[in-house]
Design a protein around this motif. Structure first.
Motif, PDB file in Angstrom:
ATOM      1  N   MET A  98     -65.763 -71.599  17.164  1.00 52.38           N
ATOM      2  CA  MET A  98     -64.558 -72.152  17.466  1.00 52.38           C
ATOM      3  C   MET A  98     -63.652 -71.060  18.005  1.00 52.38           C
ATOM      4  N   ALA A  99     -63.609 -69.844  17.663  1.00 48.03           N
ATOM      5  CA  ALA A  99     -62.847 -68.830  18.266  1.00 48.03           C
ATOM      6  C   ALA A  99     -63.101 -68.505  19.856  1.00 48.03           C
ATOM      7  N   GLY A 100     -64.231 -68.836  20.081  1.00 49.75           N
ATOM      8  CA  GLY A 100     -64.686 -68.643  21.454  1.00 49.75           C
ATOM      9  C   GLY A 100     -64.352 -69.696  22.439  1.00 49.75           C
ATOM     10  N   LEU A 101     -64.178 -71.052  21.903  1.00 49.38           N
ATOM     11  CA  LEU A 101     -63.766 -72.035  22.493  1.00 49.38           C
ATOM     12  C   LEU A 101     -62.084 -71.990  22.966  1.00 49.38           C
ATOM     13  N   ARG A 102     -61.472 -71.433  21.857  1.00 49.47           N
ATOM     14  CA  ARG A 102     -59.948 -71.232  21.805  1.00 49.47           C
ATOM     15  C   ARG A 102     -59.608 -69.949  22.736  1.00 49.47           C
ATOM     16  N   PHE A 103     -60.443 -69.035  22.923  1.00 47.82           N
ATOM     17  CA  PHE A 103     -60.231 -67.988  23.704  1.00 47.82           C
ATOM     18  C   PHE A 103     -60.638 -68.592  25.161  1.00 47.82           C
ATOM     19  N   LEU A 104     -61.678 -69.103  25.317  1.00 49.56           N
ATOM     20  CA  LEU A 104     -61.871 -69.726  26.766  1.00 49.56           C
ATOM     21  C   LEU A 104     -60.549 -70.603  27.051  1.00 49.56           C
ATOM     22  N   SER A 105     -60.267 -71.351  26.313  1.00 51.86           N
ATOM     23  CA  SER A 105     -58.910 -72.307  26.665  1.00 51.86           C
ATOM     24  C   SER A 105     -57.775 -71.366  27.135  1.00 51.86           C
ATOM     25  N   ALA A 106     -57.568 -70.373  26.210  1.00 54.85           N
ATOM     26  CA  ALA A 106     -56.292 -69.395  26.357  1.00 54.85           C
ATOM     27  C   ALA A 106     -56.549 -68.781  27.666  1.00 54.85           C
ATOM     28  N   SER A 107     -57.769 -68.372  27.995  1.00 55.25           N
ATOM     29  CA  SER A 107     -57.980 -67.903  29.357  1.00 55.25           C
ATOM     30  C   SER A 107     -57.602 -68.586  30.531  1.00 55.25           C
TER      31      SER A 107
ATOM     32  N   VAL B 159     -60.632 -79.364  24.358  1.00 55.97           N
ATOM     33  CA  VAL B 159     -60.785 -78.197  23.591  1.00 55.97           C
ATOM     34  C   VAL B 159     -60.532 -78.676  22.246  1.00 55.97           C
ATOM     35  N   LEU B 160     -59.487 -79.311  21.766  1.00 59.61           N
ATOM     36  CA  LEU B 160     -59.342 -79.678  20.617  1.00 59.61           C
ATOM     37  C   LEU B 160     -60.581 -80.463  19.875  1.00 59.61           C
ATOM     38  N   MET B 161     -60.807 -81.648  20.728  1.00 61.06           N
ATOM     39  CA  MET B 161     -62.146 -82.368  20.443  1.00 61.06           C
ATOM     40  C   MET B 161     -63.357 -81.388  19.886  1.00 61.06           C
ATOM     41  N   LEU B 162     -63.652 -80.632  20.834  1.00 53.23           N
ATOM     42  CA  LEU B 162     -64.653 -79.869  20.408  1.00 53.23           C
ATOM     43  C   LEU B 162     -64.607 -78.740  19.581  1.00 53.23           C
ATOM     44  N   VAL B 163     -63.415 -78.248  19.359  1.00 50.92           N
ATOM     45  CA  VAL B 163     -63.258 -77.386  18.349  1.00 50.92           C
ATOM     46  C   VAL B 163     -63.320 -78.305  16.951  1.00 50.92           C
ATOM     47  N   THR B 164     -62.534 -79.264  16.899  1.00 50.71           N
ATOM     48  CA  THR B 164     -62.691 -80.137  15.733  1.00 50.71           C
ATOM     49  C   THR B 164     -64.259 -80.589  15.570  1.00 50.71           C
ATOM     50  N   ALA B 165     -64.896 -81.128  16.307  1.00 50.74           N
ATOM     51  CA  ALA B 165     -66.205 -81.318  16.159  1.00 50.74           C
ATOM     52  C   ALA B 165     -67.080 -80.144  15.502  1.00 50.74           C
ATOM     53  N   LEU B 166     -66.775 -78.914  16.191  1.00 53.42           N
ATOM     54  CA  LEU B 166     -67.590 -77.752  15.455  1.00 53.42           C
ATOM     55  C   LEU B 166     -67.298 -77.589  14.023  1.00 53.42           C
ATOM     56  N   GLY B 167     -66.001 -77.606  13.744  1.00 60.72           N
ATOM     57  CA  GLY B 167     -65.396 -77.519  12.498  1.00 60.72           C
ATOM     58  C   GLY B 167     -66.153 -78.445  11.516  1.00 60.72           C
ATOM     59  N   LEU B 168     -66.036 -79.678  11.914  1.00 61.52           N
ATOM     60  CA  LEU B 168     -66.639 -80.712  10.925  1.00 61.52           C
ATOM     61  C   LEU B 168     -68.225 -80.647  10.717  1.00 61.52           C
ATOM     62  N   CYS B 169     -68.782 -80.189  11.793  1.00 62.23           N
ATOM     63  CA  CYS B 169     -70.162 -80.053  11.640  1.00 62.23           C
ATOM     64  C   CYS B 169     -70.329 -78.860  10.572  1.00 62.23           C
ATOM     65  N   GLY B 170     -69.601 -77.877  10.796  1.00 62.63           N
ATOM     66  CA  GLY B 170     -69.813 -76.654   9.947  1.00 62.63           C
ATOM     67  C   GLY B 170     -69.291 -76.821   8.626  1.00 62.63           C
ATOM     68  N   LEU B 171     -68.397 -77.856   8.275  1.00 65.01           N
ATOM     69  CA  LEU B 171     -68.183 -78.097   6.961  1.00 65.01           C
ATOM     70  C   LEU B 171     -68.948 -79.249   6.314  1.00 65.01           C
ATOM     71  N   ALA B 172     -69.954 -79.818   7.006  1.00 62.96           N
ATOM     72  CA  ALA B 172     -70.630 -80.971   6.437  1.00 62.96           C
ATOM     73  C   ALA B 172     -71.364 -80.814   5.314  1.00 62.96           C
ATOM     74  N   GLY B 173     -71.993 -79.761   5.056  1.00 63.13           N
ATOM     75  CA  GLY B 173     -72.740 -79.409   3.883  1.00 63.13           C
ATOM     76  C   GLY B 173     -72.000 -78.766   3.013  1.00 63.13           C
ATOM     77  N   LYS B 174     -70.717 -78.131   3.149  1.00 62.36           N
ATOM     78  CA  LYS B 174     -69.825 -77.515   1.953  1.00 62.36           C
ATOM     79  C   LYS B 174     -68.796 -78.339   1.318  1.00 62.36           C
ATOM     80  N   VAL B 175     -68.536 -79.578   1.886  1.00 65.22           N
ATOM     81  CA  VAL B 175     -67.215 -80.318   1.468  1.00 65.22           C
ATOM     82  C   VAL B 175     -67.842 -81.358   0.765  1.00 65.22           C
ATOM     83  N   SER B 176     -67.290 -81.904  -0.344  1.00 74.12           N
ATOM     84  CA  SER B 176     -67.619 -83.232  -0.734  1.00 74.12           C
ATOM     85  C   SER B 176     -67.492 -84.385   0.212  1.00 74.12           C
ATOM     86  N   PRO B 177     -68.165 -85.474  -0.093  1.00 72.88           N
ATOM     87  CA  PRO B 177     -67.862 -86.789   0.486  1.00 72.88           C
ATOM     88  C   PRO B 177     -66.481 -87.079   0.931  1.00 72.88           C
ATOM     89  N   THR B 178     -65.814 -87.220  -0.477  1.00 69.40           N
ATOM     90  CA  THR B 178     -64.511 -87.450  -0.355  1.00 69.40           C
ATOM     91  C   THR B 178     -63.509 -86.532   0.547  1.00 69.40           C
TER      92      THR B 178
END
Length: 80
Positions: free
Chosen positions: A1-10, A42-61
């Motif tokens: 996620m940080a890499g994508l944000r860095f690319l966007s800033a660049s 970038v917003l959509m890609l970073v959000t998608a990566l974050g959601l994929c990373g949280l998928a197993g750690k957050v309750s369904p609610t």
């Protein structure tokens, strides 16, 4: 996620330098128009990566609340 944000800033910084280099409002406007594609992508890609990373750690609610929040962001962008 940080890499994508860095690319966007660049990309944004490079665009700002190009605007200064050319020094014309018409060219700066064209560069700015091209940047309008970068931000939402970038917003959509970073959000998608974050959601994929949280998928197993957050309750369904909790996941439903996050997805609803993201949906509201996109709804707000489209409506106003």
């Amino acid at each position: 996620m940080a890499g994508l944000r860095f690319l966007s800033a660049s990309i944004e910084f490079s665009a700002a330098m190009l605007m200064l280099y050319f020094g014309r409002i018409e060219t700066a406007f064209q560069i700015n128009a091209l940047l309008s594609i970068v931000g939402p992508t970038v917003l959509m890609l970073v959000t998608a990566l974050g959601l994929c990373g949280l998928a197993g750690k957050v309750s369904p609610t909790g996941m439903a609340m996050v997805v609803a929040g993201v949906a509201l962001i996109f709804l707000g962008i489209r409506r106003f």
